[in-house]
Design an enzyme around this catalytic site. Sequence first.
Site, mmCIF file in Angstrom:
data_model
loop_
_atom_site.group_PDB
_atom_site.id
_atom_site.type_symbol
_atom_site.label_atom_id
_atom_site.label_comp_id
_atom_site.label_asym_id
_atom_site.label_seq_id
_atom_site.Cartn_x
_atom_site.Cartn_y
_atom_site.Cartn_z
ATOM 1 N N ASP A 36 0.731 -1.326 -0.128
ATOM 2 C CA ASP A 36 0.041 0.072 -0.184
ATOM 3 C C ASP A 36 0.751 1.338 0.021
ATOM 4 O O ASP A 36 0.345 2.396 -0.274
ATOM 5 C CB ASP A 36 -0.803 0.020 1.260
ATOM 6 C CG ASP A 36 -2.323 -0.399 0.677
ATOM 7 O OD1 ASP A 36 -2.563 -0.913 -0.329
ATOM 8 O OD2 ASP A 36 -3.207 -0.177 1.448
ATOM 9 N N ASP A 281 -12.189 37.683 -32.276
ATOM 10 C CA ASP A 281 -11.524 36.502 -32.823
ATOM 11 C C ASP A 281 -12.306 35.157 -32.142
ATOM 12 O O ASP A 281 -12.020 34.024 -32.551
ATOM 13 C CB ASP A 281 -9.988 36.375 -32.631
ATOM 14 C CG ASP A 281 -9.358 35.001 -33.006
ATOM 15 O OD1 ASP A 281 -9.487 34.865 -34.138
ATOM 16 O OD2 ASP A 281 -9.002 34.341 -32.313
ATOM 17 N N GLY A 416 -10.048 30.233 -35.124
ATOM 18 C CA GLY A 416 -11.207 30.330 -36.114
ATOM 19 C C GLY A 416 -10.653 30.403 -37.365
ATOM 20 O O GLY A 416 -11.387 29.725 -38.437
ATOM 21 N N LEU A 417 -9.506 30.999 -37.813
ATOM 22 C CA LEU A 417 -9.128 31.445 -39.098
ATOM 23 C C LEU A 417 -8.777 29.742 -39.717
ATOM 24 O O LEU A 417 -9.263 29.457 -40.676
ATOM 25 C CB LEU A 417 -7.909 32.181 -39.382
ATOM 26 C CG LEU A 417 -7.409 32.426 -40.627
ATOM 27 C CD1 LEU A 417 -8.459 32.990 -41.686
ATOM 28 C CD2 LEU A 417 -6.179 33.233 -40.447
HETATM 29 S S1 SF4 Z 1 -7.170 -2.492 -2.305
HETATM 30 FE FE1 SF4 Z 1 -7.120 -1.081 -0.578
HETATM 31 S S2 SF4 Z 1 -5.832 -2.271 0.707
HETATM 32 FE FE2 SF4 Z 1 -5.780 -3.474 -0.950
HETATM 33 S S3 SF4 Z 1 -3.831 -2.512 -2.097
HETATM 34 FE FE3 SF4 Z 1 -5.705 -1.268 -2.954
HETATM 35 S S4 SF4 Z 1 -5.775 0.412 -1.539
HETATM 36 FE FE4 SF4 Z 1 -4.503 -1.134 -0.451
#
Ligand code: SF4
Length: 519
Positions: A36, A281, A416-417
């Site tokens: 994570d 323009d 535009g042009l």
């Molecule tokens: S699902 Fe949630 S807990 Fe699992 S890797 Fe992704 S962020 Fe982390």
Amino acid sequence: MQLTLWTYEGPPHIGAMRIATAMRGLHYVLHAPQGDTYADLLFTMIERRDTRPPVTYTTFQARDLGSDTAEIFKTAVADAYERFRPQAMIVGASCTAELIQDDPGGLAKALALPIPVIPLELPAYQKKENWGASETFYRLVRALAGSTAEVTPREGRRPLCNILGPTALGFRHRDDLVEIEKLLAALGIDVNVIAPSGASPADLGRLGAADFNVVLYPEVARAAAQHLLKTFGQPMVETVPIGVQATIRFVEEVAKLAGVDPAPVLAGAPSRLPWYSRSVDSTYLTGKRVFIFGDATHALAAARVAATELGFKVVGLGTYTREFAREVRAEAALHGIEATITDDYLDVEAAIQGCQAELVLGTQMERHIAKRLGIPCAVISSPIHVQDFPARHSPQMGFEGANVLFDTWVHPLMMGLEEHLLGMFREDVEFHDGVAPSHLGGGERAPQPEPIRIEPTPVAETPSTPAFVWDPSAEKELKKIPFFVRGKARANTERFARERNLAVVTVETLYDAKSHFGR
Ligand code: SF4
């Protein structure tokens, strides 16, 4: 289960990280599996912060599940306190840790640390990143702002306000803040606390001293501001100053609450947008069909600016922020359309195709969708990638923000042009379909390859829809129409033919359809 390839928002603990990373002196202990820590990269790589977020992860592994994960969490909290000595801590669980039910709040409390420890309950399977940010900020304010405040009497001093909402990883929050501080200073208003960006837990303890609150991003700060209104009676300004008119309204509302005169700030021509969009323009911008999608704050603001300040026609409007669906639906109704409230990019793609937009204002996802469909696009909202944390000053808010909006939104449209020339000289080697003219080079040209044709993907059709045969001469005639509007012309002609049960589209059908829809 929902099959998901792209997601507009991260899980709610990313929202909590955005608050912790924005602040000083606050540490976040996150019960989370190994891996994570990828979230660090959002801040160090995409936002290019030069320090790691103040987050300690427990990073438990599969083999830890057989032992005491609660003990791992307690050790992480104790170690983080020893190492970082924060003024306050937030503790919580990521999606996987939520399933093992270790109760981070209770475990941290058992350690009896000498600082406030605020537990976060972030339901990762129901809520998302913005909600996580809002909830975290609200919990922090509730725990740290107290219930009484030392307010100096208003007489004889300058008005004092808090600015609430800017976070880490926020779309242009850094530069918006500069613009808002500039406006407040010009009005003669002092800033008490800016939070969460740059605030410490001790600063949150001083929130009650201000006369009122300025809420820049309601998704993040509305809940906290409502708490402050209840606790200290502090009124709040919730007008998001994106666009010239919204900025004028913002200045007037702030000035009214502060009891100051807005006239000097509004005098003169504080933004170039009104003149640029009135100048000749910009005539070709009138009626451009624009599709808008993003977080609610930015989508709502963009719809108003597009319709009232640039003369676009808003043909699609939507948000992935379900908490603000009602406001977005109401705004869409003003444009005579139905809002697209979804977090599924495939729905957004279908909506873009369905409304035959000529410009898309959206997030990083809409950039990809628009690229595939060959439609010009500008980014107005998170989620964003690294290019939307620019080195240069690039606000969205205030009068300077309005200048940035004008340049950013108009840039992807052909001038535009050029648009006119594309129609006139479609056979020309330089101005052929789908290619912007190059002013480089000169002299003898190498033989030009066949132009790459960018055709908008046809509108999704039901299986029962008859396929049309286009007579070669009709197909040739269709190509005389500039490619920006060719998709729309083709769809309209086929609709016209379908309603009349015609199997073949001829030149005549094309012109009949043109005069039919042109009426
Ligand atoms: S699902 Fe949630 S807990 Fe699992 S890797 Fe992704 S962020 Fe982390």
